[in-house]
Design a protein around this motif. Sequence first.
Motif, PDB file in Angstrom:
ATOM      1  N   SER A 102       0.822  -1.208   0.000  1.00  0.00           N
ATOM      2  CA  SER A 102       0.000   0.000   0.000  1.00  0.00           C
ATOM      3  C   SER A 102       0.857   1.260   0.000  1.00  0.00           C
ATOM      4  CB  SER A 102      -0.928  -0.015   1.222  1.00  0.00           C
ATOM      5  OG  SER A 102      -1.609   1.197   1.347  1.00  0.00           O
ATOM      6  N   GLU A 103       1.883   1.268   0.817  1.00  0.00           N
ATOM      7  CA  GLU A 103       2.767   2.433   0.919  1.00  0.00           C
ATOM      8  C   GLU A 103       3.508   2.686  -0.388  1.00  0.00           C
ATOM      9  OE1 GLU A 103       4.229   5.756   2.533  1.00  0.00           O
ATOM     10  OE2 GLU A 103       2.818   4.437   3.567  1.00  0.00           O
ATOM     11  N   VAL A 104       4.054   1.627  -0.961  1.00  0.00           N
ATOM     12  CA  VAL A 104       4.827   1.771  -2.194  1.00  0.00           C
ATOM     13  C   VAL A 104       3.931   2.210  -3.350  1.00  0.00           C
ATOM     14  CG1 VAL A 104       6.174   0.496  -3.926  1.00  0.00           C
ATOM     15  CG2 VAL A 104       6.636   0.168  -1.494  1.00  0.00           C
ATOM     16  N   LEU A 105       2.791   1.562  -3.510  1.00  0.00           N
ATOM     17  CA  LEU A 105       1.898   1.934  -4.606  1.00  0.00           C
ATOM     18  C   LEU A 105       1.380   3.362  -4.453  1.00  0.00           C
ATOM     19  CD1 LEU A 105      -0.166  -1.291  -5.328  1.00  0.00           C
ATOM     20  CD2 LEU A 105       1.451  -0.147  -6.839  1.00  0.00           C
ATOM     21  N   SER A 106       0.928   3.705  -3.269  1.00  0.00           N
ATOM     22  CA  SER A 106       0.367   5.053  -3.083  1.00  0.00           C
ATOM     23  C   SER A 106       1.418   6.139  -3.277  1.00  0.00           C
ATOM     24  CB  SER A 106      -0.312   5.187  -1.718  1.00  0.00           C
ATOM     25  OG  SER A 106       0.611   5.062  -0.668  1.00  0.00           O
ATOM     26  N   ALA A 107       2.682   5.812  -3.044  1.00  0.00           N
ATOM     27  CA  ALA A 107       3.752   6.795  -3.238  1.00  0.00           C
ATOM     28  C   ALA A 107       4.053   7.029  -4.718  1.00  0.00           C
ATOM     29  CB  ALA A 107       5.026   6.331  -2.529  1.00  0.00           C
ATOM     30  N   HIS A 108       3.704   6.077  -5.575  1.00  0.00           N
ATOM     31  CA  HIS A 108       4.067   6.180  -6.985  1.00  0.00           C
ATOM     32  C   HIS A 108       2.884   6.420  -7.916  1.00  0.00           C
ATOM     33  CE1 HIS A 108       8.259   5.388  -6.310  1.00  0.00           C
ATOM     34  NE2 HIS A 108       7.928   4.383  -5.522  1.00  0.00           N
ATOM     35  N   VAL A 109       1.670   6.358  -7.417  1.00  0.00           N
ATOM     36  CA  VAL A 109       0.509   6.617  -8.259  1.00  0.00           C
ATOM     37  C   VAL A 109       0.173   8.107  -8.165  1.00  0.00           C
ATOM     38  CG1 VAL A 109      -1.963   6.169  -8.573  1.00  0.00           C
ATOM     39  CG2 VAL A 109      -0.418   4.279  -8.011  1.00  0.00           C
ATOM     40  N   PRO A 110       0.195   8.807  -9.303  1.00  0.00           N
ATOM     41  CA  PRO A 110      -0.162  10.236  -9.263  1.00  0.00           C
ATOM     42  C   PRO A 110      -1.606  10.412  -8.772  1.00  0.00           C
ATOM     43  CG  PRO A 110       0.776   9.615 -11.395  1.00  0.00           C
ATOM     44  CD  PRO A 110       0.541   8.348 -10.632  1.00  0.00           C
ATOM     45  N   ASN A 111      -1.840  11.455  -8.047  1.00  0.00           N
ATOM     46  CA  ASN A 111      -3.180  11.771  -7.527  1.00  0.00           C
ATOM     47  C   ASN A 111      -3.732  10.687  -6.617  1.00  0.00           C
ATOM     48  OD1 ASN A 111      -3.384  14.266  -9.017  1.00  0.00           O
ATOM     49  ND2 ASN A 111      -3.690  12.979 -10.838  1.00  0.00           N
ATOM     50  N   ALA A 112      -2.852   9.937  -5.979  1.00  0.00           N
ATOM     51  CA  ALA A 112      -3.307   8.892  -5.062  1.00  0.00           C
ATOM     52  C   ALA A 112      -3.559   9.487  -3.682  1.00  0.00           C
ATOM     53  CB  ALA A 112      -2.282   7.775  -4.956  1.00  0.00           C
ATOM     54  N   LYS A 113      -4.533   8.908  -3.018  1.00  0.00           N
ATOM     55  CA  LYS A 113      -4.802   9.241  -1.626  1.00  0.00           C
ATOM     56  C   LYS A 113      -4.766   7.926  -0.863  1.00  0.00           C
ATOM     57  CE  LYS A 113      -8.139  11.243   1.530  1.00  0.00           C
ATOM     58  NZ  LYS A 113      -9.487  11.791   1.691  1.00  0.00           N
ATOM     59  N   LYS A 114      -4.109   7.934   0.282  1.00  0.00           N
ATOM     60  CA  LYS A 114      -4.049   6.737   1.114  1.00  0.00           C
ATOM     61  C   LYS A 114      -4.736   7.057   2.432  1.00  0.00           C
ATOM     62  CE  LYS A 114      -0.863   3.728   3.531  1.00  0.00           C
ATOM     63  NZ  LYS A 114       0.502   3.568   3.953  1.00  0.00           N
ATOM     64  N   VAL A 115      -5.635   6.175   2.836  1.00  0.00           N
ATOM     65  CA  VAL A 115      -6.341   6.322   4.107  1.00  0.00           C
ATOM     66  C   VAL A 115      -6.037   5.093   4.958  1.00  0.00           C
ATOM     67  CG1 VAL A 115      -8.596   6.478   5.221  1.00  0.00           C
ATOM     68  CG2 VAL A 115      -8.194   7.691   3.077  1.00  0.00           C
ATOM     69  N   VAL A 116      -5.632   5.324   6.187  1.00  0.00           N
ATOM     70  CA  VAL A 116      -5.383   4.244   7.137  1.00  0.00           C
ATOM     71  C   VAL A 116      -6.504   4.285   8.169  1.00  0.00           C
ATOM     72  CG1 VAL A 116      -3.796   3.317   8.868  1.00  0.00           C
ATOM     73  CG2 VAL A 116      -2.888   4.408   6.793  1.00  0.00           C
ATOM     74  N   ILE A 117      -7.189   3.169   8.337  1.00  0.00           N
ATOM     75  CA  ILE A 117      -8.296   3.099   9.292  1.00  0.00           C
ATOM     76  C   ILE A 117      -7.770   2.484  10.588  1.00  0.00           C
ATOM     77  CG2 ILE A 117     -10.570   2.124   9.757  1.00  0.00           C
ATOM     78  CD1 ILE A 117     -11.103   2.298   6.771  1.00  0.00           C
TER      79      ILE A 117
END
Length: 142
Positions: A102-117
Amino acid sequence: MSRSGRCAYRRLTRICRRVFGKGLGGDLESGLKVFVDGVNGPGTWEKLPLELRQMREDNAYTLIAQINEGRQPYHRSEAEALSVPTLFVIGGDTPGMLPIISEVLSAHVPNAKKVVIPGAGHSMFRQKPKAFCNAVLSFLVP
Protein backbone atom coordinates in the motif's frame (compact mmCIF):
# COMPACT_ATOMS: atom_id res chain seq x y z
CA MET A 1 9.74 -2.18 -8.58
CA SER A 2 11.39 -1.51 -5.26
CA ARG A 3 13.24 -4.23 -3.35
CA SER A 4 10.56 -4.31 -0.62
CA GLY A 5 7.85 -4.50 -3.28
CA ARG A 6 9.57 -7.45 -4.96
CA CYS A 7 9.99 -9.21 -1.61
CA ALA A 8 6.33 -8.68 -0.71
CA TYR A 9 5.19 -9.91 -4.11
CA ARG A 10 7.38 -13.03 -3.92
CA ARG A 11 6.13 -13.85 -0.43
CA LEU A 12 2.49 -13.48 -1.44
CA THR A 13 3.12 -15.64 -4.51
CA ARG A 14 4.70 -18.38 -2.37
CA ILE A 15 1.75 -18.31 0.02
CA CYS A 16 -0.72 -18.51 -2.87
CA ARG A 17 1.16 -21.41 -4.45
CA ARG A 18 0.96 -23.30 -1.15
CA VAL A 19 -2.79 -22.67 -1.02
CA PHE A 20 -3.09 -23.80 -4.62
CA GLY A 21 -1.10 -26.95 -3.96
CA LYS A 22 -3.09 -27.80 -0.85
CA GLY A 23 -6.34 -27.10 -2.70
CA LEU A 24 -5.42 -29.53 -5.45
CA GLY A 25 -4.65 -32.16 -2.84
CA GLY A 26 -8.13 -31.79 -1.36
CA ASP A 27 -6.93 -30.10 1.83
CA LEU A 28 -8.28 -26.64 1.11
CA GLU A 29 -8.67 -25.71 4.77
CA SER A 30 -4.96 -26.26 5.45
CA GLY A 31 -4.10 -24.13 2.43
CA LEU A 32 -6.43 -21.37 3.57
CA LYS A 33 -4.91 -21.47 7.04
CA VAL A 34 -1.47 -20.88 5.51
CA PHE A 35 -2.82 -18.02 3.39
CA VAL A 36 -4.91 -16.31 6.10
CA ASP A 37 -2.16 -16.60 8.70
CA GLY A 38 0.37 -15.35 6.15
CA VAL A 39 -1.70 -12.23 5.39
CA ASN A 40 -3.13 -11.52 8.84
CA GLY A 41 -0.61 -13.02 11.24
CA PRO A 42 -0.11 -16.41 12.92
CA GLY A 43 -3.17 -17.89 14.62
CA THR A 44 -5.72 -15.80 12.71
CA TRP A 45 -7.37 -18.79 11.01
CA GLU A 46 -7.97 -20.55 14.33
CA LYS A 47 -9.69 -17.42 15.75
CA LEU A 48 -12.06 -16.96 12.81
CA PRO A 49 -15.74 -17.74 13.41
CA LEU A 50 -17.06 -20.62 11.29
CA GLU A 51 -19.07 -18.31 8.98
CA LEU A 52 -15.93 -16.31 8.13
CA ARG A 53 -14.00 -19.52 7.45
CA GLN A 54 -16.81 -20.65 5.16
CA MET A 55 -16.75 -17.34 3.28
CA ARG A 56 -13.02 -17.77 2.64
CA GLU A 57 -13.53 -21.35 1.51
CA ASP A 58 -16.25 -20.20 -0.90
CA ASN A 59 -13.90 -17.55 -2.33
CA ALA A 60 -10.76 -19.72 -2.42
CA TYR A 61 -11.28 -20.87 -5.98
CA THR A 62 -11.02 -17.28 -7.27
CA LEU A 63 -7.58 -17.12 -5.64
CA ILE A 64 -6.58 -20.39 -7.28
CA ALA A 65 -7.70 -19.01 -10.66
CA GLN A 66 -5.59 -15.87 -10.11
CA ILE A 67 -2.48 -17.99 -9.57
CA ASN A 68 -3.04 -19.63 -12.96
CA GLU A 69 -3.19 -16.22 -14.67
CA GLY A 70 0.59 -15.89 -14.36
CA ARG A 71 0.45 -12.29 -13.17
CA GLN A 72 3.73 -10.45 -13.00
CA PRO A 73 4.76 -7.91 -10.36
CA TYR A 74 3.80 -4.31 -11.02
CA HIS A 75 6.56 -2.00 -12.10
CA ARG A 76 6.96 1.56 -10.89
CA SER A 77 6.35 2.86 -14.42
CA GLU A 78 2.91 1.17 -14.45
CA ALA A 79 1.92 2.83 -11.17
CA GLU A 80 3.24 6.18 -12.38
CA ALA A 81 1.26 5.84 -15.63
CA LEU A 82 -2.13 5.74 -13.89
CA SER A 83 -4.06 8.87 -14.74
CA VAL A 84 -7.17 8.55 -12.61
CA PRO A 85 -7.53 9.55 -8.97
CA THR A 86 -6.87 6.44 -6.89
CA LEU A 87 -7.77 5.64 -3.30
CA PHE A 88 -5.79 3.16 -1.22
CA VAL A 89 -7.52 2.10 2.01
CA ILE A 90 -5.76 -0.08 4.57
CA GLY A 91 -6.47 -1.06 8.15
CA GLY A 92 -3.95 0.33 10.61
CA ASP A 93 -3.54 -3.08 12.25
CA THR A 94 -2.93 -4.94 8.98
CA PRO A 95 0.22 -7.05 9.44
CA GLY A 96 2.64 -8.44 6.94
CA MET A 97 3.32 -7.29 3.41
CA LEU A 98 0.07 -5.45 2.64
CA PRO A 99 1.05 -2.21 4.40
CA ILE A 100 4.32 -2.22 2.43
CA ILE A 101 2.49 -2.75 -0.86
CA SER A 102 0.00 0.00 0.00
CA GLU A 103 2.77 2.43 0.92
CA VAL A 104 4.83 1.77 -2.19
CA LEU A 105 1.90 1.93 -4.61
CA SER A 106 0.37 5.05 -3.08
CA ALA A 107 3.75 6.79 -3.24
CA HIS A 108 4.07 6.18 -6.98
CA VAL A 109 0.51 6.62 -8.26
CA PRO A 110 -0.16 10.24 -9.26
CA ASN A 111 -3.18 11.77 -7.53
CA ALA A 112 -3.31 8.89 -5.06
CA LYS A 113 -4.80 9.24 -1.63
CA LYS A 114 -4.05 6.74 1.11
CA VAL A 115 -6.34 6.32 4.11
CA VAL A 116 -5.38 4.24 7.14
CA ILE A 117 -8.30 3.10 9.29
CA PRO A 118 -7.15 2.81 12.92
CA GLY A 119 -8.12 -0.29 14.87
CA ALA A 120 -8.87 -2.34 11.75
CA GLY A 121 -7.03 -5.07 9.92
CA HIS A 122 -7.22 -6.31 6.34
CA SER A 123 -11.03 -6.64 6.56
CA MET A 124 -11.48 -2.99 7.52
CA PHE A 125 -14.77 -2.75 5.63
CA ARG A 126 -16.23 -5.35 8.03
CA GLN A 127 -14.36 -4.29 11.16
CA LYS A 128 -14.90 -0.52 10.80
CA PRO A 129 -17.64 -0.15 8.16
CA LYS A 130 -18.50 3.46 9.01
CA ALA A 131 -14.87 4.61 8.82
CA PHE A 132 -14.40 2.68 5.57
CA CYS A 133 -17.53 4.17 3.98
CA ASN A 134 -16.55 7.66 5.13
CA ALA A 135 -13.13 7.27 3.53
CA VAL A 136 -14.62 6.12 0.24
CA LEU A 137 -17.38 8.72 0.20
CA SER A 138 -14.96 11.52 1.06
CA PHE A 139 -12.82 10.43 -1.88
CA LEU A 140 -15.73 10.18 -4.31
CA VAL A 141 -17.45 13.41 -3.18
CA PRO A 142 -14.73 15.78 -1.96
